[in-house]
Design a protein around this motif. Structure first.
Motif, PDB file in Angstrom:
ATOM      1  N   GLY A 157      -3.133  14.894   6.598  1.00  0.00           N
ATOM      2  CA  GLY A 157      -2.939  13.652   7.329  1.00  0.00           C
ATOM      3  C   GLY A 157      -2.519  12.534   6.390  1.00  0.00           C
ATOM      4  O   GLY A 157      -2.023  12.762   5.297  1.00  0.00           O
ATOM      5  N   LEU A 158      -2.724  11.287   6.826  1.00  0.00           N
ATOM      6  CA  LEU A 158      -2.365  10.122   6.026  1.00  0.00           C
ATOM      7  C   LEU A 158      -3.472   9.807   5.036  1.00  0.00           C
ATOM      8  O   LEU A 158      -4.597   9.514   5.431  1.00  0.00           O
ATOM      9  CB  LEU A 158      -2.128   8.912   6.927  1.00  0.00           C
ATOM     10  N   GLN A 178      -1.810  -3.290   8.606  1.00  0.00           N
ATOM     11  CA  GLN A 178      -0.763  -2.955   7.666  1.00  0.00           C
ATOM     12  C   GLN A 178       0.458  -2.477   8.454  1.00  0.00           C
ATOM     13  O   GLN A 178       0.316  -1.760   9.434  1.00  0.00           O
ATOM     14  CB  GLN A 178      -1.247  -1.872   6.699  1.00  0.00           C
ATOM     15  N   HIS A 179       1.635  -2.885   8.010  1.00  0.00           N
ATOM     16  CA  HIS A 179       2.872  -2.520   8.686  1.00  0.00           C
ATOM     17  C   HIS A 179       3.640  -1.549   7.805  1.00  0.00           C
ATOM     18  O   HIS A 179       3.871  -1.833   6.633  1.00  0.00           O
ATOM     19  CB  HIS A 179       3.689  -3.771   8.994  1.00  0.00           C
ATOM     20  N   PHE A 180       4.020  -0.423   8.393  1.00  0.00           N
ATOM     21  CA  PHE A 180       4.554   0.695   7.644  1.00  0.00           C
ATOM     22  C   PHE A 180       6.070   0.775   7.695  1.00  0.00           C
ATOM     23  O   PHE A 180       6.700   0.458   8.715  1.00  0.00           O
ATOM     24  CB  PHE A 180       3.988   2.012   8.193  1.00  0.00           C
ATOM     25  N   GLY A 181       6.643   1.254   6.584  1.00  0.00           N
ATOM     26  CA  GLY A 181       8.043   1.648   6.573  1.00  0.00           C
ATOM     27  C   GLY A 181       8.206   3.030   7.164  1.00  0.00           C
ATOM     28  O   GLY A 181       7.225   3.644   7.591  1.00  0.00           O
ATOM     29  N   ASP A 182       9.443   3.520   7.168  1.00  0.00           N
ATOM     30  CA  ASP A 182       9.707   4.825   7.766  1.00  0.00           C
ATOM     31  C   ASP A 182       9.606   5.974   6.771  1.00  0.00           C
ATOM     32  O   ASP A 182       9.922   7.113   7.116  1.00  0.00           O
ATOM     33  CB  ASP A 182      11.084   4.823   8.437  1.00  0.00           C
ATOM     34  N   GLY A 211       7.640   5.841  10.582  1.00  0.00           N
ATOM     35  CA  GLY A 211       6.341   5.427  10.092  1.00  0.00           C
ATOM     36  C   GLY A 211       5.438   4.985  11.236  1.00  0.00           C
ATOM     37  O   GLY A 211       5.913   4.702  12.339  1.00  0.00           O
ATOM     38  N   PRO A 212       4.128   4.930  10.988  1.00  0.00           N
ATOM     39  CA  PRO A 212       3.206   4.438  12.017  1.00  0.00           C
ATOM     40  C   PRO A 212       3.561   3.012  12.450  1.00  0.00           C
ATOM     41  O   PRO A 212       3.825   2.158  11.604  1.00  0.00           O
ATOM     42  CB  PRO A 212       1.847   4.493  11.324  1.00  0.00           C
ATOM     43  N   PHE A 262       4.598   7.030   2.477  1.00  0.00           N
ATOM     44  CA  PHE A 262       4.787   5.787   3.216  1.00  0.00           C
ATOM     45  C   PHE A 262       4.319   4.604   2.382  1.00  0.00           C
ATOM     46  O   PHE A 262       3.319   4.668   1.668  1.00  0.00           O
ATOM     47  CB  PHE A 262       3.995   5.797   4.521  1.00  0.00           C
ATOM     48  N   TYR A 306      -2.436   3.014  15.845  1.00  0.00           N
ATOM     49  CA  TYR A 306      -1.015   3.090  15.538  1.00  0.00           C
ATOM     50  C   TYR A 306      -0.371   4.168  16.404  1.00  0.00           C
ATOM     51  O   TYR A 306      -1.023   5.142  16.802  1.00  0.00           O
ATOM     52  CB  TYR A 306      -0.790   3.467  14.068  1.00  0.00           C
ATOM     53  N   GLN A 332      -6.874  12.342  12.181  1.00  0.00           N
ATOM     54  CA  GLN A 332      -5.776  13.303  12.146  1.00  0.00           C
ATOM     55  C   GLN A 332      -4.748  13.069  13.251  1.00  0.00           C
ATOM     56  O   GLN A 332      -3.674  13.655  13.228  1.00  0.00           O
ATOM     57  CB  GLN A 332      -6.321  14.725  12.262  1.00  0.00           C
ATOM     58  N   TYR A 364       0.852  -1.188   0.000  1.00  0.00           N
ATOM     59  CA  TYR A 364       0.000   0.000   0.000  1.00  0.00           C
ATOM     60  C   TYR A 364       0.889   1.241   0.000  1.00  0.00           C
ATOM     61  O   TYR A 364       1.939   1.252   0.654  1.00  0.00           O
ATOM     62  CB  TYR A 364      -0.879   0.041   1.253  1.00  0.00           C
ATOM     63  N   GLN A 376       1.466  11.513   3.425  1.00  0.00           N
ATOM     64  CA  GLN A 376       1.182  12.219   4.677  1.00  0.00           C
ATOM     65  C   GLN A 376       1.655  13.656   4.566  1.00  0.00           C
ATOM     66  O   GLN A 376       2.834  13.925   4.374  1.00  0.00           O
ATOM     67  CB  GLN A 376       1.853  11.543   5.872  1.00  0.00           C
ATOM     68  N   TYR A 427       0.808   5.455   0.838  1.00  0.00           N
ATOM     69  CA  TYR A 427       0.099   6.553   1.487  1.00  0.00           C
ATOM     70  C   TYR A 427       0.930   7.823   1.385  1.00  0.00           C
ATOM     71  O   TYR A 427       2.164   7.776   1.333  1.00  0.00           O
ATOM     72  CB  TYR A 427      -0.131   6.261   2.982  1.00  0.00           C
TER      73      TYR A 427
END
Lengths: 114, 113
Positions: A42-43, A103-107, B43-44, A90, B36, B105, A33, A37, A35
């Motif tokens: 926001g995201l 979902q697991h996010f990168g930095d 990241g989250p 992201f 999160y 937000q 996915y 930000q 995204y």
């Protein structure tokens, strides 16, 4: 460490240019996915790929495109860049194509348009 | 349109002062509500998933609860290292945005020693 790798961490470029952001999902994850930000929005969901196929689309601009390769890494291409495209981008991954999985996010990649 | 609203926007606590963060949602066909944590420049980080009203999940000083209209993230005896932005997100059933998470937000939590 989420296991999701994004490169580069920072990108500085000028208006009108084109950039490519790269994402490697967690080992074994088939869904990727993207995204965006920003401070005011926001995201925001851009697009999802599952096992190489586009699965879902959000408010992604026509100037933006993505793909997922056979090794499951993904790239987000941003073209004709505008000042307003400056944001954090992201990538996230999940094992399958199921809406109730986290979902697991990168930095992220921080994109700055000058 | 799916909507997620978090309150307050910012919360300042003293170490040990318990409080709650709120996430209210308006969606059709909730499939999951996710919490999160996001630290600056990162990241989250996934904390919890809640699937149905009445469900509760706990992790260290954090406890998440879910009703049909909102979720709470309770923080008990917080420490300075709990300072972060806490994000709430929802996923819904089907449609053209199948895998999409809709985020609030966020609440910026600051815990002072």
């Amino acid at each position: 460490d989420s296991g999701v790798t994004q490169t580069p961490k920072h990108l500085i470029t000028a208006t009108g240019q084109r950039v490519t952001l790269r994402c490697s999902p967690r080992s074994g994850d088939l869904s990727v996915y993207w995204y965006q930000q920003s401070l005011d929005q926001g995201l925001q969901f851009l697009i999802q790929y599952y096992n190489g196929e586009e699965r879902a689309k959000g408010n992604i601009l026509e100037r933006f495109s993505a793909q997922q390769f056979p090794d499951l890494h993904s790239e987000l291409n941003l073209s004709s860049l505008e000042l307003g495209d400056s944001a954090l981008y992201f990538c996230a991954s999940s094992p399958r194509d199921m809406v109730n999985q986290p979902q697991h996010f990168g930095d992220g990649t921080r994109l700055s348009i000058l | 349109e799916d909507q997620v609203t978090q309150s307050p926007e910012a919360l300042r606590l003293q170490e040990g002062e318990s409080s709650s963060l709120n996430c209210s949602y308006t969606v059709s066909g909730l499939r999951g509500l996710f919490w999160y944590r996001q630290d600056p420049g990162k990241g989250p980080e996934f904390l919890f998933t809640l699937y149905s009203a009445g469900e509760e999940k706990e992790k260290e000083r954090l406890k998440a609860t879910l009703t049909k209209k909102e979720s709470f993230l309770h923080i008990t005896a917080p420490k300075p290292e709990d300072s972060a932005t806490y994000l709430c997100a929802v996923s819904v059933a089907g449609g053209t945005s199948y895998g999409k998470l809709t985020f609030g937000q966020g609440t910026i939590l600051t815990v002072h020693p």
